[in-house]
Write an enzyme that holds these catalytic residues in place. Structure first.
Site, PDB file in Angstrom:
ATOM      1  N   LYS A  52       0.860  -1.187   0.000  1.00 47.94           N
ATOM      2  CA  LYS A  52       0.000   0.000   0.000  1.00 47.94           C
ATOM      3  C   LYS A  52       0.887   1.224   0.000  1.00 47.94           C
ATOM      4  O   LYS A  52       1.998   1.179   0.525  1.00 47.94           O
ATOM      5  CB  LYS A  52      -0.867   0.027   1.264  1.00 47.94           C
ATOM      6  CG  LYS A  52      -2.071   0.907   1.143  1.00 47.94           C
ATOM      7  CD  LYS A  52      -3.154   0.167   0.413  1.00 47.94           C
ATOM      8  CE  LYS A  52      -4.482   0.844   0.460  1.00 47.94           C
ATOM      9  NZ  LYS A  52      -5.532  -0.136   0.101  1.00 47.94           N
TER      10      LYS A  52
HETATM   11  N1  GLU Z   1      -7.266  -0.005  -3.219  1.00 42.32           N
HETATM   12  C1  GLU Z   1      -8.020  -1.182  -3.476  1.00 42.32           C
HETATM   13  C2  GLU Z   1      -8.084  -2.053  -2.250  1.00 42.32           C
HETATM   14  O1  GLU Z   1      -7.902  -1.598  -1.133  1.00 42.32           O
HETATM   15  C3  GLU Z   1      -7.552  -1.917  -4.723  1.00 42.32           C
HETATM   16  C4  GLU Z   1      -6.117  -2.340  -4.721  1.00 42.32           C
HETATM   17  C5  GLU Z   1      -5.651  -2.884  -6.056  1.00 42.32           C
HETATM   18  O2  GLU Z   1      -6.417  -3.008  -6.981  1.00 42.32           O
HETATM   19  O3  GLU Z   1      -4.449  -3.165  -6.133  1.00 42.32           O
HETATM   20  O4  GLU Z   1      -8.386  -3.212  -2.337  1.00 42.32           O
END
Ligand code: GLU
Length: 415
Positions: free
Chosen positions: A106
């Site tokens: 993240k």
């Molecule tokens: N931000 C989204 C999540 O928390 C998608 C992450 C992604 O597609 O890599 O799942």
């Protein structure tokens, strides 16, 4: 803000609880608790007034045992390193649970994107990407949108990365505009996936899907698309909330009209609904409650007043560990975040596959494959929870963590 629970500590506490049902060696437990890499950067940005401002940015790669790290980038004024560490760990469990070949990561920047100009946002994004260059890539770590980011920001990330490489690299991010190799159905994928798990939950609980009422916290990407999909299926959206306040209408709120309205106005001012105290939002009498905003929303302070039959966690970590037993005592069925909102990363996986193959799927194919994966994951969790007498969250985490531990064992520790 001493009374705000620390989401990293809570995520670790949940992991510890899960690991007590798995038979793991102490070294494996230590390994899974630690993020593999943490990058913190100071991002200088030339602002429109000619001055330079410095923004704090992070990227955390929690685990890469099952594949490249995968996870969104959040732009929000309250971003902290602990939050990003927690969300990176949740991505590892999420990807493992739906069994896609990714680890978890993240990123985040401490910024309120609504307070800076488009040019400043682009400068910020490009310089952040430049700082991330050695750490990201289609085989290493693949960013995506999250709270406060969107397809345009992904396009800038892809462009900056591609300029540095000397050729276009669409696989470095997902959630891109369709014109640049994005996938059909990606934008609404998190919401569509959540709805698929909700339909499974209604089936196993024996609840007839007609005339059900829904309250949704958040009207961003996840909340607004969930409202539209559910409205189209005949559910009645009776309450909604965002940072501007809470609104309700017993006869139902049309999310399409509301979407048009919120393009130029605050949600709380919507004339076809009645404004009410946002602190009372979770007390809304409804069948389905969808927290689709930020973490730490359903806590031990308000959990006892939740009147929904099902909570579908569209957001990441919206419920604190202290709230879980209270909801359980009140027989509220929880579709946990790592299951409920994993449709987003699942279609990100499809986007990555399509980009690698340079062959693009129809929306129908994307949605059918998404449904298969979400239903399979739901029933795996539900069966495990009934067999092992665990709640849905612990069952989901046990399956996910178990798979990561197994991958780690098979690979071994280098050297
Ligand atoms: N931000 C989204 C999540 O928390 C998608 C992450 C992604 O597609 O890599 O799942």
């Amino acid at each position: 803000m001493a009374d705000v629970p620390n989401v990293w500590e809570m995520t670790l506490a949940r992991l510890d609880q899960t690991m007590s049902v798995l038979d793991l060696k102490p070294g494996v437990i230590k390994y899974l608790r630690e993020p593999r890499r943490i990058l913190e950067v100071a991002i200088p940005v030339k602002m429109d007034n000619g001055d330079i401002d410095i923004f704090k940015g992070y990227r955390v790669q929690h685990n890469t045992n099952r594949g490249p790290a995968k996870g969104g980038i959040r732009y929000h004024q309250d971003v902290t390193l602990d939050e990003i560490k927690a969300l990176a760990m949740l991505m590892t469990w999420k990807c493992s649970l739906v069994n896609i070949p990714f680890g978890g990561s993240k990123g985040g920047i401490v910024v309120d994107p609504s307070k800076i100009s488009k040019k400043e946002l682009e400068n910020l994004t490009r310089r952040y990407t430049y700082e991330l260059l050695p750490f990201i890539g289609p085989e290493k770590d693949i960013p995506a949108p999250d709270v406060g980011t969107n397809a345009q920001i992904m396009a800038w990330i892809m462009d900056t990365y591609s300029i540095a490489k000397g050729y276009m690299v669409p696989g470095v991010v997902t959630g891109k505009p369709i014109e640049l190799g994005g996938s059909q159905g990606r934008e609404e994928a998190t919401s569509r996936g959540a709805v698929y798990t909700l339909l499974c939950a209604l089936k196993v609980l024996g609840i007839d899907a007609s005339n059900l009422t829904v309250a949704i916290q958040g009207f961003g990407n996840v909340g607004s698309h969930a409202a539209k999909i559910l409205h189209d299926l005949g559910f009645k959206i009776i309450a909604l909330a965002d940072v501007s306040g809470a609104i309700q209408n017993k006869n139902g709120i049309d999310p399409y009209k509301l979407s048009e309205f919120t393009k130029g106005n605050a949600l709380a001012g919507y004339p076809e609904a009645e404004k009410f105290d946002p602190l009372k939002f979770f007390e809304t009498k409804c069948d389905i409650l969808i927290p689709a905003a930020l973490e730490n929303q359903i806590t031990e302070k308000n959990a006892a007043s939740v009147k929904a039959r099902i909570i579908a966690e569209g957001a990441n970590a919206p419920t604190t560990p202290a709230a879980d037993p209270i909801l359980k005592d009140n027989n509220i069925f929880i579709i946990p975040d790592v299951l409920c909102n994993s449709g987003g990363v699942t279609v990100s996986y499809f986007e990555w596959v399509q980009g690698n193959d340079a062959y693009f799927w129809s929306k129908r194919k994307v949605n059918l494959q998404l449904r298969d994966i979400m239903e399979k994951a739901f029933y795996e969790v539900y069966d495990f929870s009934t067999k092992r007498k665990l709640d849905m969250r612990n069952a989901a985490l046990a399956i996910a963590v178990g798979r990561v531990a197994q991958a780690m064992k098979l690979r071994g520790v280098y050297p």
